[in-house]
Design a protein around this motif. Sequence first.
Motif, PDB file in Angstrom:
ATOM      1  N   MET A 287      26.759 -63.870  17.125  1.00 48.25           N
ATOM      2  CA  MET A 287      25.769 -63.035  16.435  1.00 48.25           C
ATOM      3  C   MET A 287      26.452 -61.933  15.635  1.00 48.25           C
ATOM      4  O   MET A 287      25.873 -60.887  15.360  1.00 48.25           O
ATOM      5  CB  MET A 287      24.795 -62.444  17.458  1.00 48.25           C
ATOM      6  CG  MET A 287      23.944 -63.481  18.185  1.00 48.25           C
ATOM      7  SD  MET A 287      22.773 -64.347  17.122  1.00 48.25           S
ATOM      8  CE  MET A 287      21.364 -63.223  17.214  1.00 48.25           C
ATOM      9  N   ASN A 288      27.696 -62.198  15.257  1.00 46.80           N
ATOM     10  CA  ASN A 288      28.447 -61.276  14.403  1.00 46.80           C
ATOM     11  C   ASN A 288      28.578 -61.896  13.016  1.00 46.80           C
ATOM     12  O   ASN A 288      29.191 -62.956  12.864  1.00 46.80           O
ATOM     13  CB  ASN A 288      29.828 -61.007  14.999  1.00 46.80           C
ATOM     14  CG  ASN A 288      29.739 -60.293  16.339  1.00 46.80           C
ATOM     15  OD1 ASN A 288      29.257 -59.164  16.427  1.00 46.80           O
ATOM     16  ND2 ASN A 288      30.184 -60.957  17.406  1.00 46.80           N
ATOM     17  N   GLN A 289      28.011 -61.244  12.027  1.00 50.61           N
ATOM     18  CA  GLN A 289      27.926 -61.836  10.698  1.00 50.61           C
ATOM     19  C   GLN A 289      29.294 -62.129  10.086  1.00 50.61           C
ATOM     20  O   GLN A 289      29.489 -63.170   9.447  1.00 50.61           O
ATOM     21  CB  GLN A 289      27.127 -60.926   9.758  1.00 50.61           C
ATOM     22  CG  GLN A 289      26.804 -61.567   8.413  1.00 50.61           C
ATOM     23  CD  GLN A 289      25.984 -62.837   8.559  1.00 50.61           C
ATOM     24  OE1 GLN A 289      24.936 -62.826   9.207  1.00 50.61           O
ATOM     25  NE2 GLN A 289      26.437 -63.932   7.974  1.00 50.61           N
ATOM     26  N   GLN A 290      30.246 -61.235  10.288  1.00 51.69           N
ATOM     27  CA  GLN A 290      31.573 -61.444   9.704  1.00 51.69           C
ATOM     28  C   GLN A 290      32.205 -62.733  10.241  1.00 51.69           C
ATOM     29  O   GLN A 290      32.814 -63.500   9.487  1.00 51.69           O
ATOM     30  CB  GLN A 290      32.472 -60.248  10.020  1.00 51.69           C
ATOM     31  CG  GLN A 290      33.863 -60.359   9.388  1.00 51.69           C
ATOM     32  CD  GLN A 290      34.713 -59.119   9.643  1.00 51.69           C
ATOM     33  OE1 GLN A 290      34.246 -58.131  10.221  1.00 51.69           O
ATOM     34  NE2 GLN A 290      35.959 -59.161   9.214  1.00 51.69           N
ATOM     35  N   THR A 291      32.015 -62.986  11.531  1.00 49.30           N
ATOM     36  CA  THR A 291      32.572 -64.216  12.121  1.00 49.30           C
ATOM     37  C   THR A 291      31.851 -65.445  11.601  1.00 49.30           C
ATOM     38  O   THR A 291      32.481 -66.474  11.316  1.00 49.30           O
ATOM     39  CB  THR A 291      32.470 -64.169  13.651  1.00 49.30           C
ATOM     40  OG1 THR A 291      32.997 -62.937  14.134  1.00 49.30           O
ATOM     41  CG2 THR A 291      33.243 -65.318  14.277  1.00 49.30           C
TER      42      THR A 291
END
Length: 491
Positions: A287-291
């Motif tokens: 739920m981490n956009q960068q990942t």
Amino acid sequence: MIEVIVNRPSFEYDIHSLVKAFFPKEDVQVRVQETFSEETSLRMSVAFTDRTVTFHLTENGEPKGEGASDIDYADRKETKNRLKRLIYGTLSEYTGQTLPWGTLTGIRPTKIAMGLLEQGKKNVEIADYMRRTYLTSNEKTALSVMIANREQYILRNIDYQDGYSLYVGIPFCPSICLYCSFSSYPLSRWRKRVDEYLDALCRELDYLSERFRQRKLNTVYVGGGTPTTLEPRQLDRLLTKLQTCFDLTHLQEFTVEAGRPDSITRAKLQVLLDHGIDRISINPQTMNQQTLDVIGRRHTVAQVEEAYRLAREMGFSHINMDLIVGLPGEGYEDVERTMQRITELAPDSVTVHSLAIKRAARLNLFKEQYEEMGLENNMQIMDMTARHCAEMGLSPYYLYRQKNMAGNFENVGYAKVDKAGIYNILIMEEKQTILAAGAGAISKLVLPPSERYPDENRIERVENVKDVGQYIDRIDEMIERKERFFAEHLR
């Protein structure tokens, strides 16, 4: 590079897997020969004699560890276990580390515990056996025994002898993830041939339903790829085919892996509900956009939440979410942020995967680039994910491992009391025949003990070609291949 020399062909795969577990970033070569062929600083040798096996470890020509064990070639399994304990003890002392799963390098540790349960062994006996035989940690031993007990209960009504399960593969995805090694193809390149693919798939399903009409179908799993890349009419066509050509009288579970939130629409979800299917997956992985951007998911965190809430609003009562620990650049705080947001959504089940870098994945091809970002997994992260699952009322119910997993850990499925996925257990424990249709699909026949194999169930496999175009063009050949296979093994 690490070179291991073996003086005779014996257990090379097991030796490689165990050494690789201690040195995951090194290239490990196991060779059957007399002398070392590379100018390597770390060298190991395994020497078998009639009654013993010895293991030697040298670094830059200096002895760093050695040991020996008595063996009895008449008992191949015990010989392998003694060899692995010997290597494990030497490498553990040399590196100063222990492995959570000890000498176990296979993908199904709970299968051991399950087998002992079925023999009538008590939990304490099973735990003692696993610790002594495989040197598993107290935590992983307890996890294996707990899951085996739950699996046994969940599978209590499954017919192993006359029943079977069905996997249906839809190999298309909105985009191909960095870590993916499955038979998946970008929908943009194949959109015009999806109906042709369904034509071929339906022919294979017709054949399978007729060939196994005397058996009881217990579970159906539509996976991929991403099945919800199909348009609503195509999804309806597939589900109609399944529900009309197979006898569903004994069906206990029907799952469709919706998967990617960027493929989920209200119309597609409605098709599932119209067919009486409310067991789906909505898989964010993180739920981490960068990942998400790094791994090529091409959807947003907001889309995950929107798809989940839409499914809940429409009445889906079995929603699973898959997560991956060890993704590039993610540490403890990143994973905890994911778990906190997942906890707010409160899915019915969660599968926590430890990243496995596979040969066929782009992540492996550019491994050095992504290792610079950090591929982190540790016991603290795994414990934290388990704690959050417990807070959601989810308990472990199945487990499996893969080669080259981050941190040498495992994948664990957590579920509420009545929400566990039967198919997930069956595919890992290999207790029931699973037929598989579609490009790259592998059918597994579980055959009972026979005169030739009196002590164990035997697993026989037959696979379809992976390439979508080849599958479409050669569907008759795939069906004929299966028929020859079944004619040989089902007598």
